[in-house]
Structure formats: C-alpha cells, structure tokens
Design a protein around this motif. Sequence first.
Motif, mmCIF file in Angstrom:
data_model
loop_
_atom_site.group_PDB
_atom_site.id
_atom_site.type_symbol
_atom_site.label_atom_id
_atom_site.label_comp_id
_atom_site.label_asym_id
_atom_site.label_seq_id
_atom_site.Cartn_x
_atom_site.Cartn_y
_atom_site.Cartn_z
ATOM 1 N N PRO A 31 -5.216 10.233 -4.416
ATOM 2 C CA PRO A 31 -5.245 12.274 -4.875
ATOM 3 C C PRO A 31 -4.096 12.663 -4.712
ATOM 4 C CG PRO A 31 -6.016 11.313 -2.124
ATOM 5 C CD PRO A 31 -5.876 10.519 -2.950
ATOM 6 N N PRO A 32 -2.789 12.035 -4.237
ATOM 7 C CA PRO A 32 -1.252 13.066 -4.633
ATOM 8 C C PRO A 32 -1.279 12.437 -5.644
ATOM 9 C CG PRO A 32 -1.322 12.628 -2.255
ATOM 10 C CD PRO A 32 -3.317 11.991 -2.882
ATOM 11 N N THR A 33 -0.374 13.416 -6.312
ATOM 12 C CA THR A 33 0.362 12.818 -7.577
ATOM 13 C C THR A 33 0.828 12.001 -7.050
ATOM 14 O OG1 THR A 33 0.458 15.590 -8.856
ATOM 15 C CG2 THR A 33 2.122 13.654 -9.999
ATOM 16 N N ALA A 34 1.583 12.066 -6.068
ATOM 17 C CA ALA A 34 3.211 10.613 -6.124
ATOM 18 C C ALA A 34 2.488 9.398 -6.197
ATOM 19 C CB ALA A 34 3.944 11.501 -4.626
ATOM 20 N N ASP A 35 1.179 9.767 -5.243
ATOM 21 C CA ASP A 35 0.548 7.951 -4.996
ATOM 22 C C ASP A 35 -0.601 7.599 -6.449
ATOM 23 O OD1 ASP A 35 0.439 7.977 -2.377
ATOM 24 O OD2 ASP A 35 -1.312 8.826 -1.851
ATOM 25 N N LEU A 60 -9.295 2.697 -5.487
ATOM 26 C CA LEU A 60 -8.447 3.389 -6.098
ATOM 27 C C LEU A 60 -8.398 4.555 -6.590
ATOM 28 C CD1 LEU A 60 -5.573 1.940 -6.690
ATOM 29 C CD2 LEU A 60 -6.831 1.883 -9.467
ATOM 30 N N LYS A 61 -9.279 5.107 -6.824
ATOM 31 C CA LYS A 61 -9.153 6.653 -7.419
ATOM 32 C C LYS A 61 -9.301 7.304 -5.571
ATOM 33 C CE LYS A 61 -11.420 10.569 -9.460
ATOM 34 N NZ LYS A 61 -12.201 10.930 -9.856
ATOM 35 N N VAL A 84 0.805 5.135 -0.840
ATOM 36 C CA VAL A 84 -0.594 4.019 -1.732
ATOM 37 C C VAL A 84 0.948 2.634 -1.927
ATOM 38 C CG1 VAL A 84 -0.386 4.408 -4.183
ATOM 39 C CG2 VAL A 84 -2.488 3.091 -3.062
ATOM 40 N N THR A 85 0.270 1.711 -1.447
ATOM 41 C CA THR A 85 0.839 0.391 -1.795
ATOM 42 C C THR A 85 0.939 -0.118 -2.630
ATOM 43 O OG1 THR A 85 0.283 -1.052 -0.544
ATOM 44 C CG2 THR A 85 2.039 0.313 0.412
ATOM 45 N N CYS A 86 1.222 -1.380 -3.090
ATOM 46 C CA CYS A 86 0.777 -2.266 -4.454
ATOM 47 C C CYS A 86 0.382 -2.891 -3.653
ATOM 48 C CB CYS A 86 2.383 -2.834 -5.145
ATOM 49 S SG CYS A 86 3.194 -1.901 -6.289
#
Length: 105
Positions: free
Chosen positions: A55-59, A50-51, A17-19
């Motif tokens: 889903p991945p913790t890094a995102d 956004l949710k 995901v990006t800002c």
Amino acid sequence: MLVVALVQIMVKPGEAVTCGQVDASLASCISYLTAGGSPSAVCCDGLKNLKTITPPTADRRAACDCVKAAAARYPNIKEDAASSLPTKCGVQMNIPISRSTNCAK
C-alpha cells in the motif's frame, strides 16, 4: 492459497516489502507470463496479495524494482501478457508489470 497465506504471514506491519515477497506472490504466474493463455486462480491470488502488501508508495516502488529484476531473469516473458495480467485477474494494480516501467515515477 497456501502460498498467499504464507506470504501474508511473512509480512510484518511497518516493514518494507522484499523481492522475496514479490517473487513469491508472482511465482505462479510465470507459465502465464511466458506462454500466454489465461492466468491461473493461484496466479491471480498472488497478484491480489502483491497489491495487499504494497500500500505505501515506497513499497510499490520497491515492488516495481523487484518485478523488473525478476523479468530480467526470464527473458521469454511476453510483454503483452505481463501488461494484461492485472486486467485478466480483475485486480487494479498501482504497480505496472513491465520491463520498461520507470519505477521512480
């Protein structure tokens, strides 16, 4: 809804995901976050998006950092409005919306 649809199209599986994606998801929430009241349906749709895209913790960690950076650009964001946004939208978030969140945890 159009913003949500566009953001979902921009997200490609396997990419972080990006800002820009986080900002686009929450842009319609700025008036609620700065003035209070009730969040708009478009704002809540953005929060739901956004949710969906984190889903991945890094995102989630990356999105958390983006939320903190965005909050720094808007010093008049009300902390209580930010923390209550997920509840008011009926969205259970794994990303706290707060300037003081430690995104590494």
